[in-house]
Design a protein around this motif. Structure first.
Motif, short mmCIF file in Angstrom:
data_model
loop_
_atom_site.label_atom_id
_atom_site.label_comp_id
_atom_site.label_asym_id
_atom_site.label_seq_id
_atom_site.Cartn_x
_atom_site.Cartn_y
_atom_site.Cartn_z
N LYS B 486 0.84 -1.20 0.00
CA LYS B 486 0.00 0.00 0.00
C LYS B 486 0.88 1.26 0.00
CE LYS B 486 -4.42 0.76 -0.07
NZ LYS B 486 -5.40 -0.03 -0.83
N PHE B 487 1.76 1.34 0.98
CA PHE B 487 2.59 2.53 1.10
C PHE B 487 3.46 2.70 -0.14
CE2 PHE B 487 6.44 4.70 2.74
CZ PHE B 487 5.83 5.88 3.12
N GLY B 488 4.04 1.59 -0.59
CA GLY B 488 4.89 1.63 -1.79
C GLY B 488 4.10 2.14 -2.99
N VAL B 489 2.86 1.65 -3.11
CA VAL B 489 2.02 2.07 -4.22
C VAL B 489 1.71 3.57 -4.10
CG1 VAL B 489 -0.23 1.75 -5.31
CG2 VAL B 489 1.02 -0.22 -4.44
N LEU B 490 1.45 4.01 -2.84
CA LEU B 490 1.18 5.43 -2.62
C LEU B 490 2.36 6.29 -3.07
CD1 LEU B 490 -0.56 5.53 0.88
CD2 LEU B 490 -1.54 6.11 -1.35
N VAL B 491 3.57 5.82 -2.71
CA VAL B 491 4.77 6.58 -3.07
C VAL B 491 4.90 6.65 -4.59
CG1 VAL B 491 7.29 6.56 -2.99
CG2 VAL B 491 5.98 6.02 -0.94
N VAL B 492 4.68 5.50 -5.24
CA VAL B 492 4.78 5.49 -6.70
C VAL B 492 3.74 6.42 -7.32
CG1 VAL B 492 4.46 4.03 -8.74
CG2 VAL B 492 5.77 3.17 -6.80
N LEU B 494 2.42 8.98 -5.94
CA LEU B 494 2.82 10.35 -5.65
C LEU B 494 3.76 10.85 -6.73
CD1 LEU B 494 2.62 12.47 -3.25
CD2 LEU B 494 4.89 11.67 -2.67
N PHE B 495 4.74 10.02 -7.05
CA PHE B 495 5.69 10.36 -8.10
C PHE B 495 4.96 10.50 -9.42
CE2 PHE B 495 9.07 9.04 -5.27
CZ PHE B 495 10.03 9.98 -5.58
N ASP B 496 4.06 9.55 -9.64
CA ASP B 496 3.40 9.45 -10.92
C ASP B 496 2.55 10.68 -11.18
OD1 ASP B 496 3.34 7.79 -13.07
OD2 ASP B 496 1.32 7.09 -12.58
N THR B 497 1.72 11.05 -10.20
CA THR B 497 0.77 12.12 -10.46
C THR B 497 1.34 13.49 -10.09
OG1 THR B 497 -0.18 11.73 -8.30
CG2 THR B 497 -1.23 10.67 -10.16
N TYR B 498 1.71 13.63 -8.81
CA TYR B 498 2.06 14.97 -8.33
C TYR B 498 3.44 15.40 -8.83
CZ TYR B 498 2.94 18.82 -5.15
OH TYR B 498 3.24 20.03 -4.64
N LEU B 499 4.46 14.62 -8.45
CA LEU B 499 5.82 15.03 -8.76
C LEU B 499 6.09 15.02 -10.26
CD1 LEU B 499 7.92 13.45 -5.90
CD2 LEU B 499 7.34 15.84 -6.26
#
Lengths: 73, 558
Positions: B486-492, B494-499
């Protein structure tokens, strides 16, 4: 019919428990650490351990339980 | 070369590869027997060596401990092969045989390279066993493989470093002063289901088929127990790891709804006991760890066969969907209860004579707190596996499921293992005689039997009193794997959409700046730009005169 069977099972279960609990009167249990020499120690300790473990798991469950489809994408 | 063909593990690997070509599945049963005959004919101390550059590979080295583990692996392979005769998936049976063959090869290996090679074959073939389950097995299989490849890489780092710094590849007690010992240890512990990676067991095993789970339950974790006994006996740190696993297993099993996941958590719990014993490291503790591994493999396979039969017949796995099967599946229920009594270490079952050795080891070492914890855990085992599994599956409410006992090969396999559970429990001498050290311990004293019965029966009382708190719910419990699921997916994300968006805007603006610069250069210095176009000679002469005039003025006034 079924209820009376369950009742009989409970009575025999409690009977066995009573025998085991008071078996300490006849059987000399060897104590290794002092505390385990206490009367009916295994009975009391086993019972309390289970209650403790169930409530610890309930407490942990409050934080960690999720619906089954939690991980479904 | 002829001699290495007669390697009990490698011959199973070879056989396993041919299984897809075999029509009559009864022939498959001959393979573990053949391997057993080879192993039986080899004396303790037999070695097969192979020169490999500067190092010497020991493909086979037999002692009492490796023989014990190989025997039990072959026995359970034989029983599970009978159980799975009506399993149509050839990929499952074939890869299971290669998997077991490589487990035996790990156990029999005498050096770290051979060990590593078969360790990795185990990871790959067991993943295929999982994938043979169903379409839903794909992602759990990937997660399983990822954890094991990570463990394998850490192990490889350790082995290379260890070989380089000590100059030896021989596998024996690892030096506690060498930093690379701990990489090897970490690699082993990941396969044992130690934290923070324990979740691979309840995640992956229950997603295999009804027979695949039985195959999986025995080998990976117990091979890890074997290598820990050889390499890390007496490492105190393992006691803490084991205690964590014991209580993790109990608590998560109490919260679980899927019967095969309950039994998987209980594997972590049982391996925890063995790892505690390895951490204590005395002769009686090592006897405890190895005999517990031996008996655990039998009763855990029996429990999973019982659960597998229920799954095979009814297609259901959740406690909330099951119940009342004692009427329609009586044999499955009896065998399941024998397995449940054995795992709880009831007198006259195999668990009683094996787990007691470990508990007794804490008495000899005067480890009071540890003794209290292990005794509490013994009560907890009865609670989470001993009563919970049979109660919710076979009794509880009547779920009105149409069912019957499974086909006769499955019944036969369950009866065989049930008989073993009881025989080992009634006649402990046979198992004690093949343990690595001499056993002086006597399990059946009036004192010990009465203590154990008190402990277990009062745990049973606690179970029924607390029944309403133990009612199953349609939930799962978060574990460390939340961090990568879950957390890993959230981080990805985050990179994918926001960053990524931020980055894109930044790149766009740099791009725009570049384009504008080029454009303005082009405007002024391009072919038609003011600075770029060709000028007439008159203009040129005028501008040169002006520049020279300015130069003269500067020269005069400066």
């Amino acid at each position: 019919m079924l209820n009376s069977t369950i009742k009989k099972l409970w009575i025999s279960f409690l009977f066995i428990l009573a025998i085991l609990f008071f078996s300490d009167l006849v059987i000399h249990r060897h104590d290794y650490f002092g505390v385990d020499g206490f009367f009916a120690f295994p009975s009391i300790y086993g019972f309390l351990s289970c209650i403790f473990l169930v409530f610890v798991s309930k407490a942990i469950g409050i934080f960690l339980k999720r619906p089954e489809d939690y991980y479904d994408e | 070369m002829t001699s290495s063909l007669l390697h009990p593990g490698m011959i199973l690997i070879l056989f396993g590869l041919f299984i897809p070509l075999i029509k009559n599945r009864l022939i498959v049963l001959l393979f573990p027997i053949a391997s057993f005959i080879i192993l039986f004919s080899l004396d303790n101390g037999t070695v097969i060596k192979l020169d490999y550059g500067n190092y010497e590979l020991v493909l086979l080295s037999i002692d009492k401990l490796s023989r014990l583990f190989s025997y039990i692996f072959l026995l359970i392979l034989f029983a599970t092969a009978i159980f799975s005769i009506n399993q149509d998936s050839k990929s499952e049976i074939s890869s299971a045989f290669v998997y077991v063959g490589s487990s035996i090869s790990v156990v029999l290996s005498g050096d770290l390279i051979t060990l590593f090679i078969f360790w990795e074959i185990m990871a790959i073939t067991s993943t295929i066993v999982i994938w043979s389950g169903s379409k839903q097995s794909y992602y759990p299989g990937i997660r399983y493989l990822a954890v094991h490849l990570l463990g394998g890489s850490i192990l490889l780092i350790g082995i290379i470093g260890y070989a380089n710094t000590t100059g030896t590849l021989a596998f024996g007690l690892m030096s506690p002063d060498n930093i690379f010992s701990y990489f090897v240890l970490a690699g082993f512990l990941i396969n044992a289901g130690a934290p923070p990676f324990s979740s691979w067991i309840p995640d992956a095993y229950p997603s295999a088929s009804w027979s695949g789970t039985v195959f999986l339950s025995a080998f990976t974790t117990k091979t890890a127990v074997y290598v820990l006994i050889v390499g890390y006996a007496g490492y105190q740190f393992l006691i803490y790891v084991g205690i964590f696993m014991i209580f993790y297993g109990i608590i998560f099993a109490i919260l679980e709804n899927d019967m095969r996941r309950i039994l998987s958590y209980s594997i972590v719990n049982q391996v925890g006991f063995m790892i505690v014993a390895v951490g204590i490291g005395t002769e009686i503790a090592i006897n405890g760890a190895s005999s517990h591994a031996f008996t655990h493999i039998i009763y855990k396979a029996l429990l999973l066969m019982s659960a597998g039969s229920v799954f095979y017949i009814t297609g259901r796995v959740k406690c909330t969907d099951l119940g009342g099967l004692y009427k329609t599946m009586p044999l499955t229920m009896i065998c399941g209860i024998i397995g449940a009594l054995s795992i709880s270490a009831f007198p006259l079952t195999s668990g009683f004579i094996s787990k007691s050795l470990t508990v007794q080891a804490t008495v000899y070492e005067e480890l009071k707190i540890l003794w209290l914890l292990l005794t509490m855990a013994s009560a907890g085992v009865f609670l989470h596996a001993g009563i919970k599994f049979p109660w919710f599956v076979f009794f509880q409410k009547d779920a009105k499921i149409k069912a019957e006992d499974p086909p006769k090969n499955m019944r036969f396999a369950m009866i065989l293992l049930s008989a073993l559970c009881i025989l080992i429990g009634v006649f402990p001498g046979a198992l004690y005689s093949i343990l690595p050290y001499d056993v002086k311990y006597v399990p059946y004293t009036l004192d010990h039997v009465s203590s154990q019965l008190q402990l277990l029966m009062f745990s049973g009382l606690a179970f029924f009193i607390l029944l309403k708190y133990l009612k199953r719910t349609l939930t799962i419990t978060l574990d460390f794997d939340w961090f990568w699921r879950k957390f890993g997916v959230l981080v990805v994300n985050l990179f994918d959409t926001y960053l990524l968006k931020k980055a894109q805007t930044l790149i766009q603006s740099i791009d725009n700046l570049g384009t504008q610069t080029i454009r303005s250069l082009h405007k002024h210095s391009g072919p038609s730009g003011m600075l770029g176009r060709s000028w007439s000679t008159g203009n040129m002469a005028l501008w040169t005169a002006i520049l020279l005039g300015l130069f003269l003025l500067f020269y005069l006034f400066a």
